[in-house]
Design a protein around this motif. Structure first.
Motif, mmCIF file in Angstrom:
data_model
loop_
_atom_site.group_PDB
_atom_site.id
_atom_site.type_symbol
_atom_site.label_atom_id
_atom_site.label_comp_id
_atom_site.label_asym_id
_atom_site.label_seq_id
_atom_site.Cartn_x
_atom_site.Cartn_y
_atom_site.Cartn_z
ATOM 1 N N ASN A 149 0.787 -1.250 -0.067
ATOM 2 C CA ASN A 149 -0.140 -0.142 0.040
ATOM 3 C C ASN A 149 0.749 1.374 0.163
ATOM 4 O O ASN A 149 0.572 2.118 -0.581
ATOM 5 N N GLN A 150 1.949 1.355 0.464
ATOM 6 C CA GLN A 150 2.850 2.256 0.598
ATOM 7 C C GLN A 150 3.817 2.446 -0.457
ATOM 8 O O GLN A 150 4.688 1.538 -0.672
ATOM 9 N N PHE A 151 3.785 3.620 -0.996
ATOM 10 C CA PHE A 151 4.876 3.938 -2.188
ATOM 11 C C PHE A 151 5.299 5.253 -1.639
ATOM 12 O O PHE A 151 5.008 6.338 -1.650
ATOM 13 N N PHE A 211 8.247 8.185 -3.115
ATOM 14 C CA PHE A 211 8.942 8.395 -4.267
ATOM 15 C C PHE A 211 10.196 9.381 -3.918
ATOM 16 O O PHE A 211 10.068 10.098 -2.924
ATOM 17 N N TYR A 215 -5.209 6.452 -3.871
ATOM 18 C CA TYR A 215 -4.179 7.511 -3.125
ATOM 19 C C TYR A 215 -4.597 8.766 -3.861
ATOM 20 O O TYR A 215 -4.800 9.172 -4.824
ATOM 21 N N TYR A 239 -1.712 12.115 -3.900
ATOM 22 C CA TYR A 239 -0.427 12.646 -3.673
ATOM 23 C C TYR A 239 -0.537 14.047 -4.250
ATOM 24 O O TYR A 239 -0.991 14.593 -4.945
ATOM 25 N N ILE A 247 2.930 11.358 -0.416
ATOM 26 C CA ILE A 247 1.602 10.638 -0.344
ATOM 27 C C ILE A 247 0.775 11.496 0.760
ATOM 28 O O ILE A 247 1.427 12.021 1.443
ATOM 29 N N ILE A 252 -6.523 3.860 5.057
ATOM 30 C CA ILE A 252 -5.476 2.983 5.488
ATOM 31 C C ILE A 252 -4.187 3.841 5.861
ATOM 32 O O ILE A 252 -3.337 3.502 6.379
ATOM 33 N N ILE A 253 -3.758 5.084 4.991
ATOM 34 C CA ILE A 253 -2.858 5.856 5.137
ATOM 35 C C ILE A 253 -3.465 7.195 5.259
ATOM 36 O O ILE A 253 -3.905 7.666 4.487
ATOM 37 N N GLU A 267 -1.054 10.659 6.178
ATOM 38 C CA GLU A 267 0.302 11.060 6.417
ATOM 39 C C GLU A 267 0.032 12.364 7.059
ATOM 40 O O GLU A 267 -1.152 12.970 7.183
#
Lengths: 111, 114
Positions: free
Chosen positions: A97-99, A101, B33, B35, B45, B55-56, B58
């Protein structure tokens, strides 16, 4: 803290030159490394690398991953003006799930 | 057919306004997502949703609120816009882990706050 570092930040070459772009990473739960090309709009996918030492190739572009030294390189041979773009490196985690960059390498190819 | 589509593509608005960016993917992917890409091209992100669940998340100001009405849509609402919010916002999606580790990006939404 996880990080992905690309070098150089920018590069100007003449058509026909060969370039090597670098990507190093410090990422927990590393699964794979991806290269993207970004021209004016969205990043477009180039390669995904999961195993060390296996070169991926697409035309004049090739890439390889070193999981021991935690880096990847992207090579472009016989560069053309159409190769001018920002090249982004990203890592994908084991959870998928985590990318993360990198900051990108801006490549300019002049005629 | 565009796989990941975002609207609007360009948005110029004044400080203090509230705006939304919409995203839809027709790839049948489970994860989406947002970004943010700054002027130096760094893609950071902001949020990730998997099957409509966050789920994410940041470190993003709480002026930014994502909403996923279904797994094909992930919208981004921004309250009280500030100058520093000017950036390109990319929506992206990916399939279930184990079926491919590639994310696909929308074409970006260029936000300028004046």
């Amino acid at each position: 803290e996880d990080k992905v570092v690309q070098s150089p930040l920018s590069l100007v070459v003449h058509e026909g030159d060969t370039v090597t772009l670098n990507c190093s990473y410090e990422v927990t739960n590393f699964r794979s490394l991806l290269w993207y090309k970004q021209e004016k709009k969205a990043p477009t996918f180039l390669f995904m690398l999961t195993s060390s030492g296996i070169e991926k190739k697409s035309g004049r572009l090739s890439s390889i991953l070193d999981k021991k030294e935690l880096f990847s390189i992207l090579n472009i041979t016989a560069t053309q003006t159409g190769d001018s773009a920002v090249y982004l490196c990203a890592t994908a985690s084991n959870t998928g799930n985590q990318f993360y960059f990198g900051t990108g390498t801006s490549l300019t190819v002049i005629p | 057919d565009t796989a990941v589509s975002q609207t609007p593509k360009y948005l110029v608005t004044q400080m203090g306004n509230d705006k939304s960016i919409k995203c839809e993917q027709n790839l049948g992917h489970d994860t989406m997502y947002w970004y943010k890409q700054d002027s130096k091209k760094f893609l950071k992100i902001m949020f990730s949703y998997n099957n409509k669940e966050l789920i994410i998340n940041e470190t993003v100001p709480n002026r930014f609120s994502p909403k996923s009405p279904d797994k094909a849509h992930l919208n981004l609402h921004i309250n009280s816009l500030e100058l520093g919010d000017s950036a390109v916002y990319f929506c992206a999606s990916r399939n279930r882990p184990g079926t491919g580790n590639t994310i696909y990006f929308g074409e970006g939404s260029w936000l300028t706050v004046v």
